[in-house]
Write a protein that holds these residues in place. Sequence first.
Motif, PDB file in Angstrom:
ATOM      1  N   GLU A  77       0.824  -1.213   0.000  1.00 28.63           N
ATOM      2  CA  GLU A  77       0.000   0.000   0.000  1.00 28.63           C
ATOM      3  C   GLU A  77       0.858   1.263   0.000  1.00 28.63           C
ATOM      4  O   GLU A  77       0.349   2.354  -0.235  1.00 28.63           O
ATOM      5  CB  GLU A  77      -0.945  -0.012   1.208  1.00 28.63           C
ATOM      6  CG  GLU A  77      -2.026  -1.067   1.073  1.00 28.63           C
ATOM      7  CD  GLU A  77      -3.031  -1.059   2.216  1.00 28.63           C
ATOM      8  OE1 GLU A  77      -2.969  -0.162   3.071  1.00 28.63           O
ATOM      9  OE2 GLU A  77      -3.883  -1.955   2.236  1.00 28.63           O
ATOM     10  N   HIS A  79     -11.022  -7.243   8.740  1.00 31.26           N
ATOM     11  CA  HIS A  79      -9.712  -6.812   8.247  1.00 31.26           C
ATOM     12  C   HIS A  79      -8.589  -7.753   8.690  1.00 31.26           C
ATOM     13  O   HIS A  79      -7.426  -7.365   8.804  1.00 31.26           O
ATOM     14  CB  HIS A  79      -9.395  -5.381   8.690  1.00 31.26           C
ATOM     15  CG  HIS A  79      -8.432  -4.677   7.763  1.00 31.26           C
ATOM     16  ND1 HIS A  79      -7.085  -4.920   7.778  1.00 31.26           N
ATOM     17  CD2 HIS A  79      -8.623  -3.753   6.794  1.00 31.26           C
ATOM     18  CE1 HIS A  79      -6.497  -4.175   6.868  1.00 31.26           C
ATOM     19  NE2 HIS A  79      -7.415  -3.460   6.248  1.00 31.26           N
ATOM     20  N   ASP A 119      -9.597   1.805   6.672  1.00 32.57           N
ATOM     21  CA  ASP A 119      -9.387   1.190   8.003  1.00 32.57           C
ATOM     22  C   ASP A 119     -10.082   1.884   9.172  1.00 32.57           C
ATOM     23  O   ASP A 119      -9.921   1.467  10.313  1.00 32.57           O
ATOM     24  CB  ASP A 119      -7.883   1.067   8.363  1.00 32.57           C
ATOM     25  CG  ASP A 119      -7.111   0.199   7.375  1.00 32.57           C
ATOM     26  OD1 ASP A 119      -7.761  -0.410   6.501  1.00 32.57           O
ATOM     27  OD2 ASP A 119      -5.875   0.146   7.475  1.00 32.57           O
ATOM     28  N   HIS A 150     -14.602  -1.923   3.166  1.00 32.69           N
ATOM     29  CA  HIS A 150     -13.219  -2.424   3.120  1.00 32.69           C
ATOM     30  C   HIS A 150     -13.253  -3.886   3.567  1.00 32.69           C
ATOM     31  O   HIS A 150     -13.101  -4.789   2.743  1.00 32.69           O
ATOM     32  CB  HIS A 150     -12.374  -1.555   4.047  1.00 32.69           C
ATOM     33  CG  HIS A 150     -10.900  -1.671   3.825  1.00 32.69           C
ATOM     34  ND1 HIS A 150     -10.332  -1.921   2.598  1.00 32.69           N
ATOM     35  CD2 HIS A 150      -9.848  -1.543   4.693  1.00 32.69           C
ATOM     36  CE1 HIS A 150      -9.016  -1.954   2.726  1.00 32.69           C
ATOM     37  NE2 HIS A 150      -8.698  -1.745   3.983  1.00 32.69           N
TER      38      HIS A 150
HETATM   39 ZN   LIG Z   1      -6.837  -1.753   5.072  1.00 31.06          ZN
END
Ligand SMILES: [Zn+2]
Length: 332
Positions: A113, A188, A137, A184
Amino acid sequence: MEFEQNEEIEDKAAESRKAEKKRGFIEMVLPVLTLMTIANCIVILVLVINIGRKVNWLEQQVILLQDNVISVEARIEGSMLSDGSGFSDVFDIDGNVVDAAEAADIVEAAALEDTHKLEGREDSSDGIRRVYLTFDDGPSANTDKILDILEQYGVKATFFVVGKDGYAEQYRRIVEEGHTLAMHSYSHKYSEIYASLDAYKADLMKLHDFLYELTGEDCSVVRFPGGSSNTISHVNMWELIHYLNQENMVYFDWNVSSGDAASGGRSADQITSNVLDNIDKFDNAVVLFHDAVGKDTTVEALPVIIEKILESDNTVMLPIKQDTVRVQHLQE
Ligand SMILES: [Zn+2]
């Protein structure tokens, strides 16, 4: 005398036979030589074309190798955790300590990223540069600060959120203030969501329904943790993309990285220059930020970044919608 004359005639005949033989030989050899020359030219041409192809192939291999180096470096860094030799600074998005395998994935994803993705699909438009600020996030305490800054400048952005209890107000603020509430991942956790197609589906649906209940939004814009080009998933990413297509959902990656994914953090100045030095390369710049716990320098950098973009000619900042020009690392 007669004898001499006869000899002369015979000599001449012999000579002309010789000459004829020579001509015959040349007539026979000439087409063969011509054919051989043509054949040689073809061989040389084929060789030159092949060398060109080989050079292209080599260039591709170098790019692949560079990507692999990022991945291997992250793996090594992550695997050192299991030896107990440091790297205690690897946390999940909530700032919690994780096991060695998840830490390796987190470090690898952060490295991925942190890179700008120049190869991402992006069609040029009408002379207007569109900048899409995106925050991954969240929500966290930083989300409110970012929402305040966006409100102050009248700028709309996109929030690729995770599933967290206790942040109902932040999810609602995102929607009420005109930003795009995008998905997202609920958990996660790389090891969970990328274990199988079913695991990915279950996580995304959990997030979708969670957000629908809190805000009434039927979210359909998605960003894969680590991006669609991530090297973490145990499932072929195309399987996940086809699933999103079936669900009429659309995924977005990024082409500009603020570099704030790094576990150690980045200074506000680094984040600012990472963004401002790179958005000019694109007609549609999708900028990756994070609004998770600990991303304080992102908040610090944001006002300067927004002010500079607002000062730029023919540039607008927009939230991502279903019909936004797709910036995707994997191209169909
Ligand atoms: Zn992320």
